[in-house]
Design a protein around this motif. Structure first.
Motif, PDB file in Angstrom:
ATOM      1  N   MET A 153       0.823  -1.214   0.000  1.00 54.95           N
ATOM      2  CA  MET A 153       0.000   0.000   0.000  1.00 54.95           C
ATOM      3  C   MET A 153       0.859   1.268   0.000  1.00 54.95           C
ATOM      4  O   MET A 153       0.472   2.295  -0.545  1.00 54.95           O
ATOM      5  CB  MET A 153      -0.925   0.004   1.218  1.00 54.95           C
ATOM      6  CG  MET A 153      -1.864   1.199   1.248  1.00 54.95           C
ATOM      7  SD  MET A 153      -3.022   1.121   2.614  1.00 54.95           S
ATOM      8  CE  MET A 153      -3.900   2.658   2.385  1.00 54.95           C
ATOM      9  N   TYR A 154       2.027   1.181   0.628  1.00 47.91           N
ATOM     10  CA  TYR A 154       2.908   2.356   0.725  1.00 47.91           C
ATOM     11  C   TYR A 154       3.277   2.891  -0.660  1.00 47.91           C
ATOM     12  O   TYR A 154       3.177   4.091  -0.919  1.00 47.91           O
ATOM     13  CB  TYR A 154       4.169   1.986   1.503  1.00 47.91           C
ATOM     14  CG  TYR A 154       5.157   3.128   1.646  1.00 47.91           C
ATOM     15  CD1 TYR A 154       5.136   3.953   2.767  1.00 47.91           C
ATOM     16  CD2 TYR A 154       6.116   3.383   0.667  1.00 47.91           C
ATOM     17  CE1 TYR A 154       6.040   5.000   2.901  1.00 47.91           C
ATOM     18  CE2 TYR A 154       7.023   4.422   0.790  1.00 47.91           C
ATOM     19  CZ  TYR A 154       6.977   5.230   1.911  1.00 47.91           C
ATOM     20  OH  TYR A 154       7.870   6.273   2.027  1.00 47.91           O
ATOM     21  N   ASN A 155       3.688   1.996  -1.561  1.00 49.86           N
ATOM     22  CA  ASN A 155       4.101   2.425  -2.893  1.00 49.86           C
ATOM     23  C   ASN A 155       2.953   3.063  -3.660  1.00 49.86           C
ATOM     24  O   ASN A 155       3.123   4.101  -4.314  1.00 49.86           O
ATOM     25  CB  ASN A 155       4.656   1.239  -3.689  1.00 49.86           C
ATOM     26  CG  ASN A 155       6.019   0.803  -3.196  1.00 49.86           C
ATOM     27  OD1 ASN A 155       6.718   1.546  -2.520  1.00 49.86           O
ATOM     28  ND2 ASN A 155       6.401  -0.418  -3.515  1.00 49.86           N
ATOM     29  N   LEU A 156       1.778   2.450  -3.584  1.00 43.48           N
ATOM     30  CA  LEU A 156       0.608   2.983  -4.279  1.00 43.48           C
ATOM     31  C   LEU A 156       0.231   4.356  -3.732  1.00 43.48           C
ATOM     32  O   LEU A 156      -0.020   5.296  -4.491  1.00 43.48           O
ATOM     33  CB  LEU A 156      -0.571   2.011  -4.146  1.00 43.48           C
ATOM     34  CG  LEU A 156      -1.894   2.475  -4.776  1.00 43.48           C
ATOM     35  CD1 LEU A 156      -1.732   2.671  -6.275  1.00 43.48           C
ATOM     36  CD2 LEU A 156      -3.004   1.468  -4.473  1.00 43.48           C
ATOM     37  N   ALA A 157       0.206   4.472  -2.395  1.00 42.25           N
ATOM     38  CA  ALA A 157      -0.150   5.743  -1.767  1.00 42.25           C
ATOM     39  C   ALA A 157       0.843   6.839  -2.135  1.00 42.25           C
ATOM     40  O   ALA A 157       0.458   7.986  -2.398  1.00 42.25           O
ATOM     41  CB  ALA A 157      -0.216   5.578  -0.251  1.00 42.25           C
TER      42      ALA A 157
ATOM     43  N   LEU B  54      -2.244   3.853   9.149  1.00 40.07           N
ATOM     44  CA  LEU B  54      -0.873   4.277   9.413  1.00 40.07           C
ATOM     45  C   LEU B  54       0.089   3.096   9.378  1.00 40.07           C
ATOM     46  O   LEU B  54       1.216   3.222   8.880  1.00 40.07           O
ATOM     47  CB  LEU B  54      -0.795   4.981  10.775  1.00 40.07           C
ATOM     48  CG  LEU B  54      -1.434   6.368  10.846  1.00 40.07           C
ATOM     49  CD1 LEU B  54      -1.414   6.885  12.285  1.00 40.07           C
ATOM     50  CD2 LEU B  54      -0.722   7.352   9.924  1.00 40.07           C
ATOM     51  N   THR B  55      -0.343   1.966   9.900  1.00 36.78           N
ATOM     52  CA  THR B  55       0.505   0.768   9.895  1.00 36.78           C
ATOM     53  C   THR B  55       0.808   0.334   8.459  1.00 36.78           C
ATOM     54  O   THR B  55       1.945  -0.024   8.133  1.00 36.78           O
ATOM     55  CB  THR B  55      -0.179  -0.377  10.660  1.00 36.78           C
ATOM     56  OG1 THR B  55      -0.423   0.037  12.013  1.00 36.78           O
ATOM     57  CG2 THR B  55       0.696  -1.620  10.674  1.00 36.78           C
ATOM     58  N   LYS B  56      -0.207   0.392   7.587  1.00 36.33           N
ATOM     59  CA  LYS B  56      -0.005   0.032   6.188  1.00 36.33           C
ATOM     60  C   LYS B  56       0.878   1.035   5.463  1.00 36.33           C
ATOM     61  O   LYS B  56       1.491   0.708   4.444  1.00 36.33           O
ATOM     62  CB  LYS B  56      -1.365  -0.079   5.480  1.00 36.33           C
ATOM     63  CG  LYS B  56      -2.161  -1.311   5.892  1.00 36.33           C
ATOM     64  CD  LYS B  56      -3.461  -1.405   5.133  1.00 36.33           C
ATOM     65  CE  LYS B  56      -4.226  -2.673   5.522  1.00 36.33           C
ATOM     66  NZ  LYS B  56      -5.525  -2.782   4.794  1.00 36.33           N
ATOM     67  N   LEU B  57       0.956   2.257   6.025  1.00 40.72           N
ATOM     68  CA  LEU B  57       1.799   3.288   5.433  1.00 40.72           C
ATOM     69  C   LEU B  57       3.181   3.348   6.099  1.00 40.72           C
ATOM     70  O   LEU B  57       3.883   4.350   6.021  1.00 40.72           O
ATOM     71  CB  LEU B  57       1.101   4.650   5.528  1.00 40.72           C
ATOM     72  CG  LEU B  57      -0.169   4.798   4.685  1.00 40.72           C
ATOM     73  CD1 LEU B  57      -0.840   6.142   4.956  1.00 40.72           C
ATOM     74  CD2 LEU B  57       0.138   4.658   3.193  1.00 40.72           C
ATOM     75  N   ASN B  58       3.524   2.266   6.783  1.00 44.77           N
ATOM     76  CA  ASN B  58       4.865   2.099   7.372  1.00 44.77           C
ATOM     77  C   ASN B  58       5.130   2.979   8.592  1.00 44.77           C
ATOM     78  O   ASN B  58       6.291   3.252   8.914  1.00 44.77           O
ATOM     79  CB  ASN B  58       5.970   2.352   6.341  1.00 44.77           C
ATOM     80  CG  ASN B  58       6.052   1.281   5.287  1.00 44.77           C
ATOM     81  OD1 ASN B  58       5.353   0.277   5.364  1.00 44.77           O
ATOM     82  ND2 ASN B  58       6.890   1.480   4.292  1.00 44.77           N
TER      83      ASN B  58
END
Length: 197
Positions: free
Chosen positions: A1-5, A76-80
């Protein structure tokens, strides 16, 4: 999800505000872990740092209060991001970043940008983590809008990265080393902020 966001935010910010300038990106290692310490005044500088270092993902240290609601915590967890108690720091302040750095990840720490006790604690925390993990600290400065209004006004944005600061292993002179490195970080911030864009 981080890369996509990150890609989505990069596109949105470019459409709203124009392209962001990233200076000295060649100073960061693509294969080795490090701690990036960036000035911080709003959520915008956090997002812009993530965009600037892409495709290198950053694991952000964030205050635990942001994780109080289940939905936000999950996001937030999915966004590292990972939580720390800044007012009463416990073992997680060191344990989680050390685990990430051992896996060759990049950790992001954001002092408030004001000379207060929290800023000092965060900088000192970064220094002790860097020493224990044997990784460098990369100072970074965000220059640009800090509000939606300023973003819409197309005020220019820039992330400026500084030279790596290498932290020696702590010995009996731990306080002296911490103070020296803390001053080096502050000086780097000041020098980067004064650069002509």
């Amino acid at each position: 999800m981080y890369n996509l966001a990150t890609k989505i935010l990069q596109l949105l910010l470019s459409l709203i505000n124009g392209r962001m300038k990233v200076m000295n990106k060649e100073k960061i290692s693509k294969n080795e872990p490090f701690i990036v310490v960036c000035t911080h005044k709003s959520w915008i500088d956090v997002v812009c740092l993530g965009v600037a270092l892409y495709p290198t993902p950053i694991h952000f240290m964030a205050k635990k209060e942001l994780f109080n609601k289940a939905f936000i915590k999950n996001l937030l967890t999915k966004l590292n991001a990972f939580p720390v108690d800044r007012s009463n720091p416990g073992p997680s302040v060191v344990k989680i970043p050390l685990q990430l750095l051992k896996k060759k990840k990049v950790v992001g720490i954001f002092p408030s940008g004001t000379r207060n006790s929290e800023e000092k604690a965060l900088k000192n925390g970064a220094i002790h983590i860097a020493s224990r993990a044997s990784v460098p600290i990369i100072p970074a400065v965000y220059i640009g809008p800090h509000t939606i209004k300023d973003l819409l006004g197309r005020k220019s944005r820039a992330i400026i990265l500084g030279d790596a600061i290498h932290v020696p292993k702590m010995g009996k002179d731990k306080e002296s080393i911490t103070e020296t490195i803390s001053e080096a970080i502050s000086k780097a911030f000041e020098e980067l902020e004064s650069e002509k864009l």
